[in-house]
Design a protein around this motif. Structure first.
Motif, PDB file in Angstrom:
ATOM      1  N   LEU A 132       0.838  -1.195   0.000  1.00  0.00           N
ATOM      2  CA  LEU A 132       0.000   0.000   0.000  1.00  0.00           C
ATOM      3  C   LEU A 132       0.873   1.244   0.000  1.00  0.00           C
ATOM      4  CD1 LEU A 132      -2.533  -0.950   2.834  1.00  0.00           C
ATOM      5  CD2 LEU A 132      -2.957  -1.062   0.366  1.00  0.00           C
ATOM      6  N   GLU A 133       0.395   2.277  -0.692  1.00  0.00           N
ATOM      7  CA  GLU A 133       1.023   3.582  -0.547  1.00  0.00           C
ATOM      8  C   GLU A 133       0.715   4.104   0.854  1.00  0.00           C
ATOM      9  OE1 GLU A 133       2.967   5.544  -2.617  1.00  0.00           O
ATOM     10  OE2 GLU A 133       3.133   3.634  -3.692  1.00  0.00           O
ATOM     11  N   PRO A 134       1.673   4.755   1.523  1.00  0.00           N
ATOM     12  CA  PRO A 134       1.398   5.234   2.876  1.00  0.00           C
ATOM     13  C   PRO A 134       0.353   6.340   2.900  1.00  0.00           C
ATOM     14  CG  PRO A 134       3.527   6.038   2.122  1.00  0.00           C
ATOM     15  CD  PRO A 134       3.049   5.054   1.090  1.00  0.00           C
ATOM     16  N   LEU A 135      -0.450   6.332   3.949  1.00  0.00           N
ATOM     17  CA  LEU A 135      -1.396   7.417   4.187  1.00  0.00           C
ATOM     18  C   LEU A 135      -0.723   8.524   4.988  1.00  0.00           C
ATOM     19  CD1 LEU A 135      -4.417   8.362   4.013  1.00  0.00           C
ATOM     20  CD2 LEU A 135      -4.738   7.245   6.226  1.00  0.00           C
ATOM     21  N   LEU A 136       0.087   8.112   5.952  1.00  0.00           N
ATOM     22  CA  LEU A 136       0.842   9.040   6.801  1.00  0.00           C
ATOM     23  C   LEU A 136       2.324   8.870   6.519  1.00  0.00           C
ATOM     24  CD1 LEU A 136      -1.006   8.354  10.193  1.00  0.00           C
ATOM     25  CD2 LEU A 136      -1.461  10.192   8.574  1.00  0.00           C
ATOM     26  N   HIS A 137       3.003   9.944   6.221  1.00  0.00           N
ATOM     27  CA  HIS A 137       4.435   9.887   5.944  1.00  0.00           C
ATOM     28  C   HIS A 137       5.228  10.276   7.177  1.00  0.00           C
ATOM     29  CE1 HIS A 137       2.616  10.201   1.931  1.00  0.00           C
ATOM     30  NE2 HIS A 137       3.666   9.524   1.526  1.00  0.00           N
ATOM     31  N   GLY A 138       6.348   9.618   7.361  1.00  0.00           N
ATOM     32  CA  GLY A 138       7.182   9.896   8.528  1.00  0.00           C
ATOM     33  C   GLY A 138       8.169   8.781   8.762  1.00  0.00           C
ATOM     34  N   GLY A 139       8.197   8.276   9.987  1.00  0.00           N
ATOM     35  CA  GLY A 139       9.200   7.287  10.371  1.00  0.00           C
ATOM     36  C   GLY A 139       8.953   5.883   9.859  1.00  0.00           C
ATOM     37  N   GLY A 140       7.742   5.610   9.367  1.00  0.00           N
ATOM     38  CA  GLY A 140       7.441   4.274   8.862  1.00  0.00           C
ATOM     39  C   GLY A 140       7.610   3.185   9.901  1.00  0.00           C
ATOM     40  N   GLN A 141       7.160   3.455  11.128  1.00  0.00           N
ATOM     41  CA  GLN A 141       7.428   2.525  12.226  1.00  0.00           C
ATOM     42  C   GLN A 141       6.720   1.174  12.102  1.00  0.00           C
ATOM     43  OE1 GLN A 141       6.759   5.785  12.538  1.00  0.00           O
ATOM     44  NE2 GLN A 141       7.814   6.716  14.285  1.00  0.00           N
ATOM     45  N   GLU A 142       5.545   1.143  11.490  1.00  0.00           N
ATOM     46  CA  GLU A 142       4.771  -0.091  11.449  1.00  0.00           C
ATOM     47  C   GLU A 142       5.103  -0.939  10.224  1.00  0.00           C
ATOM     48  OE1 GLU A 142       1.901  -1.449  13.868  1.00  0.00           O
ATOM     49  OE2 GLU A 142       3.888  -0.809  14.451  1.00  0.00           O
ATOM     50  N   PRO A 143       4.844  -2.258  10.293  1.00  0.00           N
ATOM     51  CA  PRO A 143       5.230  -3.170   9.211  1.00  0.00           C
ATOM     52  C   PRO A 143       4.720  -2.761   7.829  1.00  0.00           C
ATOM     53  CG  PRO A 143       4.515  -4.428  11.116  1.00  0.00           C
ATOM     54  CD  PRO A 143       4.247  -3.000  11.430  1.00  0.00           C
ATOM     55  N   GLY A 144       3.493  -2.242   7.745  1.00  0.00           N
ATOM     56  CA  GLY A 144       2.942  -1.857   6.447  1.00  0.00           C
ATOM     57  C   GLY A 144       3.387  -0.498   5.981  1.00  0.00           C
ATOM     58  N   GLY A 145       4.221   0.185   6.783  1.00  0.00           N
ATOM     59  CA  GLY A 145       4.706   1.504   6.418  1.00  0.00           C
ATOM     60  C   GLY A 145       3.963   2.637   7.094  1.00  0.00           C
ATOM     61  N   ARG A 146       3.103   2.343   8.041  1.00  0.00           N
ATOM     62  CA  ARG A 146       2.362   3.384   8.757  1.00  0.00           C
ATOM     63  C   ARG A 146       3.308   4.121   9.700  1.00  0.00           C
ATOM     64  NH1 ARG A 146       0.422   5.075  14.191  1.00  0.00           N
ATOM     65  NH2 ARG A 146      -1.595   6.049  13.821  1.00  0.00           N
ATOM     66  N   SER A 147       3.247   5.434   9.693  1.00  0.00           N
ATOM     67  CA  SER A 147       4.146   6.247  10.512  1.00  0.00           C
ATOM     68  C   SER A 147       3.436   6.785  11.744  1.00  0.00           C
ATOM     69  CB  SER A 147       4.698   7.415   9.692  1.00  0.00           C
ATOM     70  OG  SER A 147       5.474   6.943   8.617  1.00  0.00           O
ATOM     71  N   GLY A 148       4.198   6.957  12.808  1.00  0.00           N
ATOM     72  CA  GLY A 148       3.681   7.517  14.051  1.00  0.00           C
ATOM     73  C   GLY A 148       4.094   6.684  15.246  1.00  0.00           C
ATOM     74  N   THR A 149       4.258   7.342  16.382  1.00  0.00           N
ATOM     75  CA  THR A 149       4.642   6.658  17.615  1.00  0.00           C
ATOM     76  C   THR A 149       3.446   5.925  18.199  1.00  0.00           C
ATOM     77  OG1 THR A 149       6.293   8.343  18.092  1.00  0.00           O
ATOM     78  CG2 THR A 149       5.580   6.963  19.940  1.00  0.00           C
ATOM     79  N   LEU A 150       3.616   4.652  18.468  1.00  0.00           N
ATOM     80  CA  LEU A 150       2.530   3.854  19.041  1.00  0.00           C
ATOM     81  C   LEU A 150       2.444   4.066  20.548  1.00  0.00           C
ATOM     82  CD1 LEU A 150       3.003   0.426  17.229  1.00  0.00           C
ATOM     83  CD2 LEU A 150       1.286   2.175  16.743  1.00  0.00           C
ATOM     84  N   SER A 151       1.239   3.875  21.085  1.00  0.00           N
ATOM     85  CA  SER A 151       1.014   3.887  22.527  1.00  0.00           C
ATOM     86  C   SER A 151       1.055   2.448  23.033  1.00  0.00           C
ATOM     87  CB  SER A 151      -0.336   4.503  22.864  1.00  0.00           C
ATOM     88  OG  SER A 151      -0.728   4.168  24.186  1.00  0.00           O
ATOM     89  N   PRO A 152       2.056   2.066  23.824  1.00  0.00           N
ATOM     90  CA  PRO A 152       2.073   0.705  24.376  1.00  0.00           C
ATOM     91  C   PRO A 152       0.827   0.399  25.190  1.00  0.00           C
ATOM     92  CG  PRO A 152       4.217   1.728  24.643  1.00  0.00           C
ATOM     93  CD  PRO A 152       3.285   2.801  24.175  1.00  0.00           C
TER      94      PRO A 152
END
Length: 363
Positions: free
Chosen positions: A207-227
């Motif tokens: 998938l093309e990313p919806l949010l651009h940034g650090g690409g932290q998630e496996p599918g390329g989603r960016s943003g800091t996760l809340s544990p």
């Protein structure tokens, strides 16, 4: 307060709260940091990821998101080619699809019958070579209708299209067919916290990313996760898997008891058989729903989707199954589940019915 609005959100499970508390009280590290505290937070996120993925089809990866709305928008905007969807989809799908149409992407919206089930002949005609994405909801959030997702996904597969399943209302309650390519879910519909969802992506699907940034998630989603949110989601998913049979049986019993209890002045909207039975969408001729909600204000129920409340528009779902504006505006939605007792449901139905009858007498 008697809570009968499970399609809008479910009560937080004690197990989910317990899983979240340590990460809210004393463990504040960023799960994307390389130090020991960050690695510990990352481990908690990965445990939660495994728990949420355990209710998904095999052969894919799961990316956490801020909720199902983000997941659905990502899946729709991250793909290409003509889109086929259904008239009774959630606004997160229909509005995202409409935004794509304004950019020139071809869109087909399939009609449904009076039971809320998709017109399959129209689906076969619309889904063919060149289709890029087919998007359909597993369980409808307003009328509870269960769509034939497996068959729709097979049509998409045969056409070379991707299939997106909005499983928000069905996740943890109804089996998600293996044929799906993309699956969107939300924690707060399964007794988890608000503010976290996920998109499951089949292996090989990009998938093309919806949010651009650090690409932290496996599918390329960016943003800091809340544990904390991830841990709460994971605990809720683990509990839903453990209680799958018991929760299903309880919802079935409540539905049967409610149907036997309501009078003939109420009509059930949508399919009775092809339906998730934790949902009662009922219509009563001439009912003033706003007045009814005021008269029984200690019972929490809905006039439709919580996402569309306050819009002043009649339900697009009820309109799609053939209702007039007046009929749609005289309908209510009751949602119940794990924490609902039969006694409180039937008592609430008695009070709602009495208040509705009082309107007719006053008129």
């Amino acid at each position: 307060m008697t809570y009968l609005d499970y399609q809008a959100t479910t009560p937080l499970a004690p197990e989910a709260l317990a899983a979240m508390l340590p990460w809210l009280e004393s463990q504040h590290a960023n799960p994307h940091s390389a130090h020991a505290a960050g690695r510990k937070a990352k481990a908690a996120v990965e445990v939660a990821r495994d728990d949420v993925a355990a209710l998904m089809p095999a052969g894919g990866t799961l990316s956490f998101t801020s909720g199902a709305t983000e997941a659905l928008n990502w899946a729709i905007k991250g793909t290409s080619g003509p889109i086929v969807t259904v008239a009774t989809e959630h606004a997160a799908v229909l509005d995202a699809v409409a935004a794509q149409a304004r950019k020139g992407r071809a869109v087909t919206v399939l009609p449904v019958g009076s039971d809320g089930l998709v017109d399959f002949a129209a689906a076969r005609a619309a889904i063919g070579p060149g289709t890029g994405l087919v998007a359909a909801m597993l369980v409808n959030n307003e009328i509870g209708t269960i769509q034939p997702i497996e068959q729709l996904a097979e049509l998409a597969q045969a056409a070379g299209a991707r299939f997106l399943c909005d499983a928000v209302q069905g996740y943890g309650r109804v089996r998600i067919p293996e044929e799906c390519d993309l699956v969107a879910v939300s924690a707060h519909k399964i007794h988890g916290p608000k503010g976290v969802g996920a998109l499951w992506i089949r292996d090989g699907v990009t998938l093309e990313p919806l949010l651009h940034g650090g690409g932290q998630e496996p599918g390329g989603r960016s943003g800091t996760l809340s544990p904390a949110l991830c841990a709460g989601f994971g605990a809720a998913a683990r509990l839903a898997k453990q209680r799958f049979g018991a929760d299903h049986a309880h919802a079935e019993q409540l539905f049967r008891a409610a149907l036997a209890h309501i009078g003939g002045d109420w009509q059930l909207n949508g399919s009775q058989g092809e339906r998730y039975h934790g949902n009662l969408n009922l219509r009563r001729e001439g009912l003033d729903v706003a007045r009814l909600m005021s008269d029984v204000r200690d019972i929490a129920f809905s006039a439709g989707s919580a996402c569309a409340s306050g819009s002043g528009r009649p339900s697009h779902v009820l309109q799609a199954i053939g209702m007039s504006d007046a009929q749609a505006r005289s309908s209510i939605r009751l949602g119940f589940g794990r924490m609902t007792t039969e006694e409180e449901l039937l008592t609430a139905l008695d009070r709602i019915t009495a208040a509705a009858r009082a309107q007719k007498v006053a008129a």
